[in-house]
Structure formats: structure tokens, C-alpha cells
Scaffold this motif. Structure first.
Motif, mmCIF file in Angstrom:
data_model
loop_
_atom_site.group_PDB
_atom_site.id
_atom_site.type_symbol
_atom_site.label_atom_id
_atom_site.label_comp_id
_atom_site.label_asym_id
_atom_site.label_seq_id
_atom_site.Cartn_x
_atom_site.Cartn_y
_atom_site.Cartn_z
ATOM 1 N N SER A 130 11.979 -12.275 -14.605
ATOM 2 C CA SER A 130 13.295 -11.876 -15.111
ATOM 3 C C SER A 130 13.562 -12.505 -16.477
ATOM 4 O O SER A 130 14.191 -11.887 -17.339
ATOM 5 C CB SER A 130 14.393 -12.229 -14.116
ATOM 6 O OG SER A 130 14.532 -13.619 -13.997
ATOM 7 N N LYS A 146 14.222 -10.351 -19.813
ATOM 8 C CA LYS A 146 15.391 -10.581 -20.662
ATOM 9 C C LYS A 146 14.956 -10.850 -22.098
ATOM 10 O O LYS A 146 15.550 -10.345 -23.048
ATOM 11 C CB LYS A 146 16.213 -11.748 -20.118
ATOM 12 C CG LYS A 146 17.509 -11.960 -20.855
ATOM 13 C CD LYS A 146 18.393 -12.903 -20.064
ATOM 14 C CE LYS A 146 19.674 -13.224 -20.775
ATOM 15 N NZ LYS A 146 20.552 -12.114 -20.981
ATOM 16 N N THR A 147 13.918 -11.622 -22.284
ATOM 17 C CA THR A 147 13.404 -11.914 -23.622
ATOM 18 C C THR A 147 12.895 -10.638 -24.281
ATOM 19 O O THR A 147 13.143 -10.400 -25.482
ATOM 20 C CB THR A 147 12.271 -12.956 -23.542
ATOM 21 O OG1 THR A 147 12.769 -14.134 -22.901
ATOM 22 C CG2 THR A 147 11.763 -13.320 -24.917
ATOM 23 N N GLN A 207 13.899 -7.601 -23.666
ATOM 24 C CA GLN A 207 15.059 -6.768 -23.991
ATOM 25 C C GLN A 207 15.736 -7.265 -25.271
ATOM 26 O O GLN A 207 16.123 -6.469 -26.126
ATOM 27 C CB GLN A 207 16.061 -6.770 -22.834
ATOM 28 C CG GLN A 207 15.623 -5.956 -21.653
ATOM 29 C CD GLN A 207 16.573 -6.095 -20.469
ATOM 30 O OE1 GLN A 207 17.344 -7.050 -20.381
ATOM 31 N NE2 GLN A 207 16.496 -5.131 -19.545
ATOM 32 N N GLU A 208 15.873 -8.577 -25.410
ATOM 33 C CA GLU A 208 16.484 -9.136 -26.620
ATOM 34 C C GLU A 208 15.627 -8.841 -27.846
ATOM 35 O O GLU A 208 16.144 -8.510 -28.915
ATOM 36 C CB GLU A 208 16.703 -10.636 -26.461
ATOM 37 C CG GLU A 208 17.799 -10.967 -25.458
ATOM 38 C CD GLU A 208 17.920 -12.459 -25.184
ATOM 39 O OE1 GLU A 208 17.091 -13.230 -25.712
ATOM 40 O OE2 GLU A 208 18.843 -12.832 -24.446
#
Length: 80
Positions: free
Chosen positions: A9, A13-14, A16-17
Motif C-alpha cells: 500500500s 501510494k508512492t 500514485q503521487e
């Protein structure tokens, strides 16, 4: 309760950023790429408006001058 951080996860998240930042960079680059064309178009429109305004102002001044000359001519020919 202990907060559990899953490696997958965090990696998601990384990613996506990173994707968001890349997308933002591409969007800004695209806008800046079109900016010179937009600036040129706005310059042409602005210059056209200024020329039109100059012609209109000159026409108004010319009409006022002709009217003053006619009035002066009428005053000199009017018997007193």
C-alpha cells in the motif's frame, strides 16, 4: 491499536503521487507550450483594437475640426 503499514500500500501510494506529479508536469508543460501562441494571438487582437481606436479618435477629431471650420465660416458670412 497498532497501525499496520503494508509495504504494497505504501508503494501504491508512492506510485500514485509520482503519477500525479508527472501528470501535473505534463499539464504545465503543455500549457507553457501553447503560451507563446496564445500571447501572439492576444497581441494581434490588442494591436488591432489599438489601431481601430486610433482611427476612430482621428475621425472624431477630424469631424470636430470640420465642424469648427464650418461654424467659423458661417459666422463670418452672417450679416450683423
Amino acid at each position: 491499536m497498532k497501525e499496520h503499514t503494508d509495504t504494497a500500500s505504501v508503494a501504491l501510494k508512492t506510485a500514485q503521487e509520482l503519477g500525479d506529479l508527472t501528470s501535473l508536469g505534463i499539464a504545465v508543460g503543455t500549457v507553457l507550450g501553447f503560451l507563446p501562441y496564445l500571447a501572439a494571438l492576444l497581441t494581434v487582437i490588442w494591436t488591432g483594437l489599438r489601431i481601430f481606436d486610433w482611427i476612430e479618435a482621428r475621425s472624431i477629431r477630424l469631424q470636430a475640426t470640420v465642424k469648427v471650420e464650418k461654424d467659423k465660416k458661417n459666422e463670418t458670412h452672417t450679416p450683423t
